[in-house]
Design an enzyme around this catalytic site. Structure first.
Site, PDB file in Angstrom:
ATOM      1  N   ASP A   1      -7.070   4.141  -4.223  1.00  0.00           N
ATOM      2  CA  ASP A   1      -7.579   4.057  -3.542  1.00  0.00           C
ATOM      3  C   ASP A   1      -8.129   5.637  -2.940  1.00  0.00           C
ATOM      4  OD1 ASP A   1      -7.852   1.742  -0.380  1.00  0.00           O
ATOM      5  OD2 ASP A   1      -7.599   4.357   0.101  1.00  0.00           O
TER       6      ASP A   1
ATOM      7  N   LYS B   1       0.703  -1.288   0.341  1.00  0.00           N
ATOM      8  CA  LYS B   1       0.714   0.065  -0.038  1.00  0.00           C
ATOM      9  C   LYS B   1       1.060   1.765  -0.338  1.00  0.00           C
ATOM     10  CE  LYS B   1      -4.839   0.877   0.609  1.00  0.00           C
ATOM     11  NZ  LYS B   1      -5.769   0.048  -0.061  1.00  0.00           N
TER      12      LYS B   1
ATOM     13  N   SER C   1      -8.576  -6.147 -10.333  1.00  0.00           N
ATOM     14  CA  SER C   1      -7.515  -5.195 -11.018  1.00  0.00           C
ATOM     15  C   SER C   1      -5.929  -6.253 -11.368  1.00  0.00           C
ATOM     16  CB  SER C   1      -6.424  -4.883  -9.189  1.00  0.00           C
ATOM     17  OG  SER C   1      -6.941  -3.120  -9.322  1.00  0.00           O
TER      18      SER C   1
HETATM   19  P1  NDP Z   1     -13.244   7.717  -3.111  1.00  0.00           P
HETATM   20  O1  NDP Z   1     -11.635   8.519  -3.177  1.00  0.00           O
HETATM   21  O2  NDP Z   1     -13.203   7.445  -4.033  1.00  0.00           O
HETATM   22  O3  NDP Z   1     -14.709   8.482  -1.409  1.00  0.00           O
HETATM   23  C1  NDP Z   1     -14.131   8.571  -0.545  1.00  0.00           C
HETATM   24  C2  NDP Z   1     -15.670   8.686   0.270  1.00  0.00           C
HETATM   25  O4  NDP Z   1     -14.753   8.216   1.546  1.00  0.00           O
HETATM   26  C3  NDP Z   1     -16.017   9.659  -0.063  1.00  0.00           C
HETATM   27  O5  NDP Z   1     -17.089  10.359  -0.105  1.00  0.00           O
HETATM   28  C4  NDP Z   1     -14.960  10.390   1.435  1.00  0.00           C
HETATM   29  O6  NDP Z   1     -15.457  11.662   1.487  1.00  0.00           O
HETATM   30  C5  NDP Z   1     -15.659   9.469   1.777  1.00  0.00           C
HETATM   31  N1  NDP Z   1     -14.327   9.807   3.692  1.00  0.00           N
HETATM   32  C6  NDP Z   1     -12.972   9.676   3.254  1.00  0.00           C
HETATM   33  N2  NDP Z   1     -11.867  10.264   4.470  1.00  0.00           N
HETATM   34  C7  NDP Z   1     -13.433  10.145   5.426  1.00  0.00           C
HETATM   35  C8  NDP Z   1     -13.529  10.682   6.480  1.00  0.00           C
HETATM   36  N3  NDP Z   1     -11.550  10.354   7.635  1.00  0.00           N
HETATM   37  N4  NDP Z   1     -14.233  10.845   6.871  1.00  0.00           N
HETATM   38  C9  NDP Z   1     -15.214  10.680   6.518  1.00  0.00           C
HETATM   39  N5  NDP Z   1     -15.234  10.222   4.654  1.00  0.00           N
HETATM   40  C10 NDP Z   1     -14.200   9.764   4.575  1.00  0.00           C
HETATM   41  O7  NDP Z   1     -12.172   7.072  -1.908  1.00  0.00           O
HETATM   42  P2  NDP Z   1     -12.814   4.992  -1.960  1.00  0.00           P
HETATM   43  O8  NDP Z   1     -14.542   5.065  -2.501  1.00  0.00           O
HETATM   44  O9  NDP Z   1     -12.351   4.556  -3.696  1.00  0.00           O
HETATM   45  O10 NDP Z   1     -13.190   4.035  -0.629  1.00  0.00           O
HETATM   46  C11 NDP Z   1     -13.351   4.359   0.016  1.00  0.00           C
HETATM   47  C12 NDP Z   1     -12.889   3.291   1.207  1.00  0.00           C
HETATM   48  O11 NDP Z   1     -12.868   2.089   0.663  1.00  0.00           O
HETATM   49  C13 NDP Z   1     -11.260   3.369   2.040  1.00  0.00           C
HETATM   50  O12 NDP Z   1     -11.262   2.535   2.858  1.00  0.00           O
HETATM   51  C14 NDP Z   1     -10.626   2.410   1.080  1.00  0.00           C
HETATM   52  O13 NDP Z   1      -9.448   2.345   1.199  1.00  0.00           O
HETATM   53  C15 NDP Z   1     -11.274   1.231   0.286  1.00  0.00           C
HETATM   54  N6  NDP Z   1     -11.660   0.369  -0.844  1.00  0.00           N
HETATM   55  C16 NDP Z   1     -11.533   0.704  -2.039  1.00  0.00           C
HETATM   56  C17 NDP Z   1     -11.195   0.448  -3.638  1.00  0.00           C
HETATM   57  C18 NDP Z   1     -10.694   0.891  -4.483  1.00  0.00           C
HETATM   58  O14 NDP Z   1     -11.401   0.046  -5.504  1.00  0.00           O
HETATM   59  N7  NDP Z   1     -10.859   1.820  -4.701  1.00  0.00           N
HETATM   60  C19 NDP Z   1     -10.646  -1.189  -2.776  1.00  0.00           C
HETATM   61  C20 NDP Z   1     -11.135  -1.837  -1.461  1.00  0.00           C
HETATM   62  C21 NDP Z   1     -11.516  -1.021  -0.456  1.00  0.00           C
HETATM   63  P3  NDP Z   1     -14.853  13.513   1.154  1.00  0.00           P
HETATM   64  O15 NDP Z   1     -14.943  13.485  -0.228  1.00  0.00           O
HETATM   65  O16 NDP Z   1     -15.848  14.928   1.771  1.00  0.00           O
HETATM   66  O17 NDP Z   1     -13.376  13.165   1.247  1.00  0.00           O
HETATM   67  O1  2IT Z   2      -8.085  -1.645  -0.271  1.00  0.00           O
HETATM   68  C1  2IT Z   2      -8.103  -2.022  -2.110  1.00  0.00           C
HETATM   69  O2  2IT Z   2      -7.736  -3.066  -1.782  1.00  0.00           O
HETATM   70  C2  2IT Z   2      -7.791  -1.089  -2.678  1.00  0.00           C
HETATM   71  N1  2IT Z   2      -7.374   0.101  -2.543  1.00  0.00           N
HETATM   72  C3  2IT Z   2      -7.629  -1.615  -4.500  1.00  0.00           C
HETATM   73  C4  2IT Z   2      -6.370  -2.555  -4.342  1.00  0.00           C
HETATM   74  C5  2IT Z   2      -6.376  -2.508  -6.157  1.00  0.00           C
HETATM   75  O3  2IT Z   2      -4.687  -2.730  -6.104  1.00  0.00           O
HETATM   76  O4  2IT Z   2      -6.727  -2.415  -6.892  1.00  0.00           O
END
Ligand code: NDP
Ligand code: 2IT
Length: 449
Positions: free
Chosen positions: A169, A129, A380
């Site tokens: 992420d 990460k 991925s």
């Molecule tokens: P994005 O940046 O697309 O969206 C994040 C969302 O979460 C936004 O709505 C954001 O609000 C909110 N958020 C972020 N930080 C905070 C905080 N401290 N308090 C409250 N709300 C918060 O990210 P993703 O959707 O990609 O990721 C969301 C979660 O999913 C994370 O935990 C990530 O690690 C996990 N994840 C993502 C994957 C992926 O493929 N993208 C895969 C697996 C897990 P704001 O815009 O106001 O910051």
């Molecule tokens: O938390 C996660 O699994 C991710 N943000 C996706 C990682 C990836 O390599 O697609």
């Protein structure tokens, strides 16, 4: 929960001592080591080979300065990280997070979880990460580009399609991956699959954008089926409104659920008639605005300031998809009092240990992120396969493989949980099923790292 064996308690004490002031990392390690107590008892060879001591220590950490120039001509300095945690079963693989809350402990917790998640997918990917404390909010496209280029100028020395393959992420989506890919290609003079989540016209995979959210719902569907339940007619609350939340909402709706709430870090919207997802996509993906804008054109919806209150909305299914520790013990009690039947994590470690204990004590269905959000990294992995073949599968082909993988994760987690205790304990099952493959690979490869 607390340790019952001296061996694991001692190891946990050493982790806390050797990695001071990193509470998220301690939390993630404790959850896994608690599940490892019966594994250590059943497999003395792992204890003898020091597998548990080795698996909690990252193989390599890179920390670097990222300087860039903002639109006013001022020099800005951020810190970049890449934690290459474990390469026993494949190249390091895991996302990059851009958020002001990023620090080494946060990246280590995410990299640690990624080891087990990636193993669960069945694909050959190690755990890693990275990210930076850079805050993308309010930055212009030019500023984002210059940051990403500077970040990649250093990161490119440490990654490669057979070494370490980052992805998105929080704060990193298609736009950022594009800038980073362009810079990598320029610096290395190589067009390779060094990043995933790429644009569709330069090596990206169909369905990667949707994969985490869709996969989360496929996993939830499997879990619900064990109790003869489904999404049909269920009220669903989803936190966040980013990549994971949006596509979880889309699939939950397609499967017959009604999504009534979404949030961002400022607050949440509630619409008892169901959220208009096209409007959310326009606000979040195109305009990059705050979620409260939604109520301007949706009179039946209500906006409430503060994101934690979202868990007070009564629902059958809760899908936390924002960030770590966003759902605490109190929120869990409220959800339970309101009759929640399933909680599945789209985010990484969104439930605090107190919340997890409450869900498990109540006997509801609870899926930890490393199992239920693995669809993103799994896809991925499929993007890496397509890049290696120099070929692209159709959306339907990728989606079908994703469904198969989520089903498989559900099956192996349940099997491991059954063998080691309680079939409904997805935490135990996911940790053990994910661990065993990595542990065997480490054992076979000898004591190298
Ligand atoms: P994005 O940046 O697309 O969206 C994040 C969302 O979460 C936004 O709505 C954001 O609000 C909110 N958020 C972020 N930080 C905070 C905080 N401290 N308090 C409250 N709300 C918060 O990210 P993703 O959707 O990609 O990721 C969301 C979660 O999913 C994370 O935990 C990530 O690690 C996990 N994840 C993502 C994957 C992926 O493929 N993208 C895969 C697996 C897990 P704001 O815009 O106001 O910051
Ligand atoms: O938390 C996660 O699994 C991710 N943000 C996706 C990682 C990836 O390599 O697609």
């Amino acid at each position: 929960m607390e340790f019952r064996t001296e061996y694991m308690q001692d190891l946990m004490n050493r982790v806390v001592k050797n990695h001071p002031a990193q509470p998220e990392f301690h939390q993630a390690v404790k959850e896994v080591l608690l599940s490892m107590e019966p594994v250590a008892e059943k497999n003395p060879q792992y204890v003898q080979a020091g597998i548990f001591e080795r698996i909690v220590e990252p193989e390599r950490i890179v920390i670097f300065r990222v300087s860039w120039v903002d639109d006013n001509g001022n020099v800005q300095v951020n810190r970049g990280y890449r934690v290459q945690f474990n390469s026993a079963i494949g190249p390091y693989k895991g996302g990059l997070r851009l958020h002001p809350s990023v620090n080494l402990g946060v990246i280590k917790f995410l990299g640690f979880e990624q080891i087990f998640k990636n193993s669960l997918t069945g694909l050959p990917m190690g755990g890693g990460k990275g990210g930076s404390d850079f805050d993308p909010k309010g930055k212009s496209d030019g500023e984002i580009m210059r940051f990403c280029q500077s970040f990649m100028t250093e990161l490119c020395k440490h990654i490669g399609p057979d070494t370490d393959v980052p992805a998105g992420d929080i704060g990193v989506g298609g736009r950022e991956i594009g800038y980073m890919f362009g810079q990598y290609k320029r610096l290395r003079n190589e067009f390779t699959g060094v990043l995933t989540g790429k644009g569709l016209n330069y090596g990206g995979s169909l369905a990667r954008t949707q994969a985490t959210g869709y996969g989360l719902c496929y996993f939830t569907k499997e879990m619900l089926a064990t109790r003869n339940e489904s999404f049909q007619g269920k009220t669903v609350v989803i936190s966040g409104s980013g990549n994971v939340a949006i596509y979880a909402a889309e699939k939950a709706t397609q499967l017959g659920g009604k999504v009534v709430a979404l949030s961002d870090s400022n607050g949440y919207i509630y619409d008892e008639n169901g959220i208009d997802l096209d409007a959310i996509k326009q606000i979040k993906e195109v305009e990059r605005k705050r979620i409260k804008v939604y109520v301007e054109n949706h009179p039946s919806a209500k906006y409430t300031e503060g994101c934690k209150g979202i868990w007070t909305i009564p629902c059958d299914i809760a899908l936390p998809c924002a960030t770590q520790n966003e759902l605490d013990g109190e929120a869990a009690k409220t959800l339970l009092a309101n009759g929640v039947i399933a909680v599945a994590e789209g985010a990484n470690m969104p439930s605090t240990p107190e919340a997890v204990d409450a869900f498990q004590a109540a006997g509801i269905l609870y899926a930890p992120g490393k199992a239920s959000n693995a669809g993103g990294v799994a896809t991925s992995g499929l993007e890496m396969s397509q890049n290696s073949m120099r070929y692209s599968w159709t959306f339907e082909e990728v989606d079908e493989k994703l469904q198969g993988i989520m089903k498989h994760i559900h099956t192996i987690a349940r099997e491991a949980a059954t063998e080691y205790g309680n079939p409904d304990d997805y935490v135990l099952g996911a940790n053990i099923a994910g661990f065993l493959k990595v542990a065997d690979a480490m054992y076979c490869q000898g004591i190298t790292y």
